[in-house]
Scaffold this motif. Structure first.
Motif, PDB file in Angstrom:
ATOM      1  N   ASN A 130       0.621  -1.353  -0.050  1.00 32.09           N
ATOM      2  CA  ASN A 130      -0.029  -0.031   0.110  1.00 32.09           C
ATOM      3  C   ASN A 130       0.899   1.317  -0.061  1.00 32.09           C
ATOM      4  OD1 ASN A 130      -2.654  -1.031  -0.142  1.00 32.09           O
ATOM      5  ND2 ASN A 130      -2.586  -1.542   2.210  1.00 32.09           N
ATOM      6  N   VAL A 131       2.025   1.253   0.762  1.00 31.93           N
ATOM      7  CA  VAL A 131       2.807   2.571   0.763  1.00 31.93           C
ATOM      8  C   VAL A 131       3.428   2.779  -0.639  1.00 31.93           C
ATOM      9  CG1 VAL A 131       4.817   3.138   1.990  1.00 31.93           C
ATOM     10  CG2 VAL A 131       3.224   2.210   3.040  1.00 31.93           C
ATOM     11  N   LYS A 132       3.672   1.647  -1.191  1.00 35.54           N
ATOM     12  CA  LYS A 132       4.521   1.830  -2.582  1.00 35.54           C
ATOM     13  C   LYS A 132       3.436   2.473  -3.576  1.00 35.54           C
ATOM     14  CE  LYS A 132       8.165  -1.993  -2.635  1.00 35.54           C
ATOM     15  NZ  LYS A 132       8.437  -2.803  -2.991  1.00 35.54           N
ATOM     16  N   LYS A 133       2.100   1.940  -3.506  1.00 34.58           N
ATOM     17  CA  LYS A 133       1.059   2.511  -4.126  1.00 34.58           C
ATOM     18  C   LYS A 133       0.850   3.778  -3.867  1.00 34.58           C
ATOM     19  CE  LYS A 133      -1.547  -1.816  -4.726  1.00 34.58           C
ATOM     20  NZ  LYS A 133      -2.949  -2.659  -4.423  1.00 34.58           N
ATOM     21  N   ILE A 134       0.870   4.376  -2.652  1.00 38.00           N
ATOM     22  CA  ILE A 134       0.560   5.684  -2.193  1.00 38.00           C
ATOM     23  C   ILE A 134       1.875   6.575  -2.884  1.00 38.00           C
ATOM     24  CG2 ILE A 134       0.942   7.259  -0.060  1.00 38.00           C
ATOM     25  CD1 ILE A 134      -0.578   4.779   1.168  1.00 38.00           C
ATOM     26  N   SER A 135       3.073   6.134  -2.713  1.00 35.13           N
ATOM     27  CA  SER A 135       4.178   6.871  -3.173  1.00 35.13           C
ATOM     28  C   SER A 135       4.055   7.154  -4.666  1.00 35.13           C
ATOM     29  CB  SER A 135       5.307   5.867  -3.092  1.00 35.13           C
ATOM     30  OG  SER A 135       6.616   6.515  -3.552  1.00 35.13           O
ATOM     31  N   ALA A 136       3.712   6.176  -5.578  1.00 40.81           N
ATOM     32  CA  ALA A 136       3.641   6.202  -7.057  1.00 40.81           C
ATOM     33  C   ALA A 136       2.264   7.247  -7.372  1.00 40.81           C
ATOM     34  CB  ALA A 136       3.278   4.870  -7.670  1.00 40.81           C
ATOM     35  N   HIS A 137       1.321   7.179  -6.372  1.00 42.29           N
ATOM     36  CA  HIS A 137      -0.012   7.917  -6.669  1.00 42.29           C
ATOM     37  C   HIS A 137       0.485   9.433  -6.379  1.00 42.29           C
ATOM     38  CE1 HIS A 137      -3.846   9.350  -6.601  1.00 42.29           C
ATOM     39  NE2 HIS A 137      -3.867  10.056  -5.625  1.00 42.29           N
ATOM     40  N   ILE A 138       1.220   9.513  -5.274  1.00 43.34           N
ATOM     41  CA  ILE A 138       1.732  11.142  -5.048  1.00 43.34           C
ATOM     42  C   ILE A 138       2.730  11.620  -6.195  1.00 43.34           C
ATOM     43  CG2 ILE A 138       3.066  12.437  -3.265  1.00 43.34           C
ATOM     44  CD1 ILE A 138       2.007  10.548  -1.109  1.00 43.34           C
ATOM     45  N   THR A 139       3.482  10.818  -6.535  1.00 41.61           N
ATOM     46  CA  THR A 139       4.529  11.135  -7.687  1.00 41.61           C
ATOM     47  C   THR A 139       3.455  11.828  -9.038  1.00 41.61           C
ATOM     48  OG1 THR A 139       6.139   9.659  -7.070  1.00 41.61           O
ATOM     49  CG2 THR A 139       6.247  10.690  -9.209  1.00 41.61           C
ATOM     50  N   LYS A 140       2.475  10.941  -9.490  1.00 47.19           N
ATOM     51  CA  LYS A 140       1.688  11.128 -10.392  1.00 47.19           C
ATOM     52  C   LYS A 140       0.868  12.364 -10.177  1.00 47.19           C
ATOM     53  CE  LYS A 140      -2.159   9.348 -13.014  1.00 47.19           C
ATOM     54  NZ  LYS A 140      -3.031  10.287 -12.854  1.00 47.19           N
ATOM     55  N   LYS A 141       0.304  12.491  -8.859  1.00 47.74           N
ATOM     56  CA  LYS A 141      -0.673  13.870  -8.564  1.00 47.74           C
ATOM     57  C   LYS A 141       0.406  15.062  -8.758  1.00 47.74           C
ATOM     58  CE  LYS A 141      -4.091  14.281  -7.125  1.00 47.74           C
ATOM     59  NZ  LYS A 141      -5.500  14.412  -7.745  1.00 47.74           N
ATOM     60  N   VAL A 142       1.572  15.143  -8.249  1.00 50.01           N
ATOM     61  CA  VAL A 142       2.652  16.174  -8.147  1.00 50.01           C
ATOM     62  C   VAL A 142       2.522  16.428  -9.862  1.00 50.01           C
ATOM     63  CG1 VAL A 142       4.912  17.225  -7.891  1.00 50.01           C
ATOM     64  CG2 VAL A 142       3.569  15.765  -6.002  1.00 50.01           C
ATOM     65  N   ALA A 143       2.984  15.416 -10.593  1.00 47.84           N
ATOM     66  CA  ALA A 143       3.317  15.748 -11.924  1.00 47.84           C
ATOM     67  C   ALA A 143       1.992  16.181 -12.612  1.00 47.84           C
ATOM     68  CB  ALA A 143       3.566  14.518 -12.806  1.00 47.84           C
ATOM     69  N   ASP A 144       0.783  15.692 -12.310  1.00 41.20           N
ATOM     70  CA  ASP A 144      -0.392  16.035 -12.920  1.00 41.20           C
ATOM     71  C   ASP A 144      -0.622  17.595 -12.700  1.00 41.20           C
ATOM     72  OD1 ASP A 144      -1.155  13.369 -14.002  1.00 41.20           O
ATOM     73  OD2 ASP A 144      -2.360  13.246 -12.400  1.00 41.20           O
ATOM     74  N   LYS A 145      -0.632  17.780 -11.396  1.00 39.04           N
ATOM     75  CA  LYS A 145      -0.649  19.271 -10.814  1.00 39.04           C
ATOM     76  C   LYS A 145       0.319  20.256 -11.482  1.00 39.04           C
ATOM     77  CE  LYS A 145      -2.673  22.480  -8.568  1.00 39.04           C
ATOM     78  NZ  LYS A 145      -4.071  22.891  -8.678  1.00 39.04           N
ATOM     79  N   LEU A 146       1.375  19.955 -11.834  1.00 38.02           N
ATOM     80  CA  LEU A 146       2.146  20.839 -12.526  1.00 38.02           C
ATOM     81  C   LEU A 146       1.970  21.039 -14.030  1.00 38.02           C
ATOM     82  CD1 LEU A 146       5.941  19.430 -11.032  1.00 38.02           C
ATOM     83  CD2 LEU A 146       4.778  21.824 -10.679  1.00 38.02           C
ATOM     84  N   GLU A 147       1.589  19.806 -14.794  1.00 38.88           N
ATOM     85  CA  GLU A 147       1.164  20.135 -16.010  1.00 38.88           C
ATOM     86  C   GLU A 147      -0.206  20.703 -16.241  1.00 38.88           C
ATOM     87  OE1 GLU A 147       0.813  16.118 -17.299  1.00 38.88           O
ATOM     88  OE2 GLU A 147       2.738  15.838 -18.120  1.00 38.88           O
ATOM     89  N   GLU A 148      -1.083  20.590 -15.162  1.00 38.96           N
ATOM     90  CA  GLU A 148      -2.199  21.612 -15.243  1.00 38.96           C
ATOM     91  C   GLU A 148      -1.930  23.001 -15.079  1.00 38.96           C
ATOM     92  OE1 GLU A 148      -5.919  22.061 -12.140  1.00 38.96           O
ATOM     93  OE2 GLU A 148      -5.161  20.083 -12.188  1.00 38.96           O
ATOM     94  N   MET A 149      -1.080  23.213 -14.169  1.00 38.20           N
ATOM     95  CA  MET A 149      -0.446  24.651 -13.915  1.00 38.20           C
ATOM     96  C   MET A 149      -0.111  25.216 -15.333  1.00 38.20           C
ATOM     97  SD  MET A 149       1.151  24.151 -10.301  1.00 38.20           S
ATOM     98  CE  MET A 149       1.972  25.915 -10.324  1.00 38.20           C
ATOM     99  N   PHE A 150       0.786  24.418 -15.983  1.00 44.66           N
ATOM    100  CA  PHE A 150       1.276  24.902 -17.044  1.00 44.66           C
ATOM    101  C   PHE A 150       0.431  25.257 -18.185  1.00 44.66           C
ATOM    102  CE2 PHE A 150       3.372  24.063 -21.104  1.00 44.66           C
ATOM    103  CZ  PHE A 150       4.434  24.958 -21.331  1.00 44.66           C
ATOM    104  N   LYS A 151      -0.381  24.114 -18.435  1.00 47.82           N
ATOM    105  CA  LYS A 151      -1.448  24.204 -19.604  1.00 47.82           C
ATOM    106  C   LYS A 151      -2.677  25.166 -19.522  1.00 47.82           C
ATOM    107  CE  LYS A 151      -0.724  19.499 -21.130  1.00 47.82           C
ATOM    108  NZ  LYS A 151      -1.215  17.822 -21.035  1.00 47.82           N
ATOM    109  N   ASN A 152      -3.164  25.491 -18.228  1.00 48.98           N
ATOM    110  CA  ASN A 152      -4.225  26.315 -17.940  1.00 48.98           C
ATOM    111  C   ASN A 152      -3.977  27.766 -17.906  1.00 48.98           C
ATOM    112  OD1 ASN A 152      -5.735  24.198 -17.811  1.00 48.98           O
ATOM    113  ND2 ASN A 152      -6.111  23.967 -15.685  1.00 48.98           N
ATOM    114  N   ASP A 153      -2.915  27.949 -17.391  1.00 48.35           N
ATOM    115  CA  ASP A 153      -2.245  29.576 -17.027  1.00 48.35           C
ATOM    116  C   ASP A 153      -0.875  29.405 -16.949  1.00 48.35           C
ATOM    117  OD1 ASP A 153      -1.792  31.927 -16.355  1.00 48.35           O
ATOM    118  OD2 ASP A 153      -3.449  31.960 -14.603  1.00 48.35           O
ATOM    119  N   ARG A 154      -0.207  29.425 -18.448  1.00 52.10           N
ATOM    120  CA  ARG A 154       1.107  29.593 -18.435  1.00 52.10           C
ATOM    121  C   ARG A 154       1.913  30.732 -17.684  1.00 52.10           C
ATOM    122  NH1 ARG A 154       5.436  27.942 -23.342  1.00 52.10           N
ATOM    123  NH2 ARG A 154       7.192  28.918 -22.649  1.00 52.10           N
ATOM    124  N   ALA A 155       1.475  31.789 -17.860  1.00 54.75           N
ATOM    125  CA  ALA A 155       1.731  32.945 -17.196  1.00 54.75           C
ATOM    126  C   ALA A 155       1.790  33.008 -15.678  1.00 54.75           C
ATOM    127  CB  ALA A 155       1.101  34.286 -17.558  1.00 54.75           C
TER     128      ALA A 155
END
Length: 357
Positions: free
Chosen positions: A76-101
């Motif tokens: 479970n901890v390994k799944k949580i680790s992978a999920h957190i990494t994905k969520k951080v990447a998702d959030k950064l991509e979302e910030m870049f695409k939605n409001d680059r400025a």
């Protein structure tokens, strides 16, 4: 973070502000199980670069009162680790695409974390490498793809390799940046303490590119083209002139070289080998071989055999005047690289005042 399948997890993570140095302040993520504190040492539980984030995570799927080694191997901890990494990447991509400025306005505060992640996590590098930003000398931010398209026409050398010029000392290398601009070249500003590691990583990802700090050689050698500039001084004349310039610097620190450059280039330049300097920087940051960290700094003093001022030194009949002229040219090169200090700087000022009276 708010997940209910395939495991339960709630939490919040944020990027603390870090600009001047890599303040590796870990143990800032508190791990809870049903609001009962488990640990604040999440190293090995989440990817190393994410331990630099701050925040809190609560999950009933994290076991209580077990060793860290158990946590690190728990499914479970390994799944949580992978999920957190994905969520951080998702959030950064979302910030870049939605409001680059807005993303660009935050870049200087978050880039150290992103660069650390790109260096330590290959999957993160593959995803976030597309939106990571690179600043040019004019202060504009570019993605890797956009910047590569911008420079490849002029900064491709005779072997078909694209050369990325950069500096991590914007003010100290101002004269060199301006010289590059006059050629139509662009210079990246890589002021992160991870810069030497990052450029090595980017070079490894593409064999048709190379990075060269703006002071690692003359521009003609950094981006070699097919054309060759003939020298106005013969090899014999250069050998006769060489001892005069050698007297102006410490032989333990400088090697004097002559180069056939454009007469509008600097009469004398100070350069430092890219590979040796980069290894020394990586060693200081805890990477690379410690051997390089113990090596003394060495520089090249490059004399432009086509510059009118160098030709004037060669043609002057008075030996004392030749030495003073050579010393003045050398000190100007050192001054341009912020290497002229203390007694040497005082002597240069006095000599300059005497010359213009």
């Amino acid at each position: 973070l708010n997940v209910d399948y395939p495991f339960n997890l709630t939490g919040i993570l944020y990027f603390p502000k870090i600009k001047e140095s890599v303040e590796l302040r870990k143990n800032k993520i508190n791990l809870y199980c049903n609001q009962v504190f488990v640990t604040d040492n999440v190293e090995g539980i989440v990817p190393d670069f994410l331990t630099l984030l701050h925040g809190v995570i609560d999950s009933p799927d994290i076991p209580l009162n077990v060793s860290r080694s158990y946590l690190q191997s728990d499914g479970n901890v390994k799944k949580i680790s992978a999920h957190i990494t994905k969520k951080v990447a998702d959030k950064l991509e979302e910030m870049f695409k939605n409001d680059r400025a807005d993303f660009e306005s935050k870049w200087k505060d978050i880039k150290i974390f992103i660069e650390y992640g790109m260096l330590t996590e290959e999957k993160f590098f593959e995803r976030i490498g597309k939106i990571a930003l690179y600043e040019d000398a004019s202060g504009n931010l570019h993605t890797w793809q956009d910047y590569s398209e911008k420079i490849k026409a002029l900064q491709t050398d005779k072997d078909g390799k694209v050369v990325y010029l950069y500096t991590n000392e914007r003010q100290n290398h101002h004269a060199l940046i301006e010289q590059a601009k006059e050629r139509g070249y662009d210079v990246l500003i890589l002021e992160s303490p991870l810069a030497s590691h990052l450029v090595s990583k980017l070079e490894q990802s593409n064999e048709k590119i190379s990075f060269a700090r703006i002071d690692s050689d003359t521009l003609d050698k950094l981006i070699q083209k097919d054309e060759n500039i003939p020298s106005k001084l013969s090899e014999q004349e250069q050998e006769q002139l060489k001892p005069i310039f050698e007297q102006a610097v410490s032989k333990d620190k400088f090697t004097v070289q002559f180069a056939s450059l454009n007469e509008t280039d600097f009469p004398v330049s100070v350069t430092q080998n890219e590979f040796a300097r980069r290894m020394k920087e990586q060693s200081a940051m805890g990477g690379g071989m410690s051997f390089w960290g113990n090596m003394p700094e060495m520089f090249n003093l490059v004399v432009n055999s086509n510059h009118p001022a160098v030709l004037a030194v060669h043609q002057h009949a008075d030996e004392t005047q030749r030495q003073q002229m050579a010393k003045q040219l050398v000190d100007l090169a050192l001054l341009a690289n912020s290497m002229l200090k203390g007694e040497e700087l005082t002597a240069f000022i006095k000599r300059s005042l005497h010359l213009i009276r």
